[in-house]
Design an enzyme around this catalytic site. Structure first.
Site, short mmCIF file in Angstrom:
data_model
loop_
_atom_site.label_atom_id
_atom_site.label_comp_id
_atom_site.label_asym_id
_atom_site.label_seq_id
_atom_site.Cartn_x
_atom_site.Cartn_y
_atom_site.Cartn_z
CG ASP A 1 -1.73 1.21 1.40
OD1 ASP A 1 -2.41 1.60 0.44
OD2 ASP A 1 -1.68 1.82 2.49
CG ASP B 1 -1.64 7.74 0.23
OD1 ASP B 1 -1.22 8.90 0.27
OD2 ASP B 1 -1.97 7.16 -0.83
CG ASP C 1 -2.34 2.66 6.26
OD1 ASP C 1 -2.53 2.39 5.07
OD2 ASP C 1 -2.68 3.74 6.79
#
Length: 274
Positions: free
Chosen positions: A40, A42, A220
């Site tokens: 991922d 961001d 996240d």
């Protein structure tokens, strides 16, 4: 409306007490010749910023990613809710294989053409109504990702409940609309319910150079949980950032720890298992 609001609040990630970081044992990771690295962006590779356009690639990260690309024979991909075009702008002039738009777009090789999934665009009238929510308060930022729409309130945290209620009202008014609302870190993302990052990763892993490898996924946010959930099916590993998500093999405290971990993977000189 309150039922819809309660339903949306149930979708929010529960706050968890995160103990001191448990170091991710490098010994868990297969030799790079056997691994597909899926990341991922961001909040995982890059630090979160007040607005999506302010994110930046720290010195050395692009070099690490390119070296990992070489060491995995190209089996490294970015997996993001951002569009492929947006991903390329962030990492320019470098380009990487990627799953973009929550699985709506895919690129198998750094220099390949993007392949679009059969993901219908969001209804224009629905998108217009959702976009109007940004007018509720200064500081709410609208991000049109093409296949999805994001409402960021990092600069207007007081507006969180008002955004809940506005989205809930639209959902109640259009109960048949095939949309999914993903609450994240100071953001609500609204996308078509027919595709997810997990769908994109499953498709990615069917193709060379990813097929036959063990995926290692790091994410996240709530949008990454669908990928965490399928890693056991793919004989893979998953790690969360900033919190200990359910079912992961370990977690990192911050994106800086992820970047350090990836750099250390390049120290792996073990021979592949026979």
């Amino acid at each position: 409306m309150m039922e819809n609001l309660a339903e949306m609040q149930d979708e929010l990630p529960e706050e968890q007490d995160t103990p001191d970081q448990v170091p991710v044992p490098q010994s868990l990771v297969p030799h790079l010749s056997e691994t597909a690295i899926l990341l991922d962006i961001d909040g995982t590779l890059l630090d979160l910023m007040p607005t999506p356009r302010e994110v930046w690639v720290p010195p050395g990260l692009a070099k690490t990613l390119n070296r990992l690309m070489a060491r995995t024979s190209g089996a490294l991909a970015l997996v993001s809710g951002r569009s492929l075009n947006d991903i390329d702008l962030i990492f320019a002039p470098d380009q990487f294989p990627a799953v973009g738009g929550h699985g709506a777009e895919m690129r198998l090789f750094a220099d390949a053409e993007a392949v679009a999934a059969q993901a219908p665009p969001m209804d224009k009238e629905l998108k217009r109504r959702l976009a109007a929510i940004a007018r509720l308060s200064p500081g709410i930022l609208l991000e049109d990702k093409g296949y999805s729409l994001a409402l960021h309130y990092r600069l207007a945290p007081h507006a969180e409940r008002a955004i809940y209620e506005a989205i809930s009202l639209i959902r109640a008014d259009l109960p048949e609309a095939p949309i999914e609302v993903l609450p994240g870190k100071c953001v609500f993302e609204i996308k078509h319910a027919g595709f997810t990052k997990a769908n994109g990763v499953r498709e990615l892993m069917k193709h060379a150079p990813f097929n036959g490898r063990k995926p290692l996924f790091i994410g996240d946010d709530v949008t990454d949980e669908s990928v965490f959930a399928i890693m056991p099916d793919l004989n893979g590993l998953s790690f969360s950032v900033g919190r200990r998500a359910q079912g992961v093999n370990g977690h990192f405290d911050a994106p800086s720890d992820v970047r350090e971990f990836l750099a250390h993977l390049l120290d792996d000189e073990r021979s592949p298992a026979p």
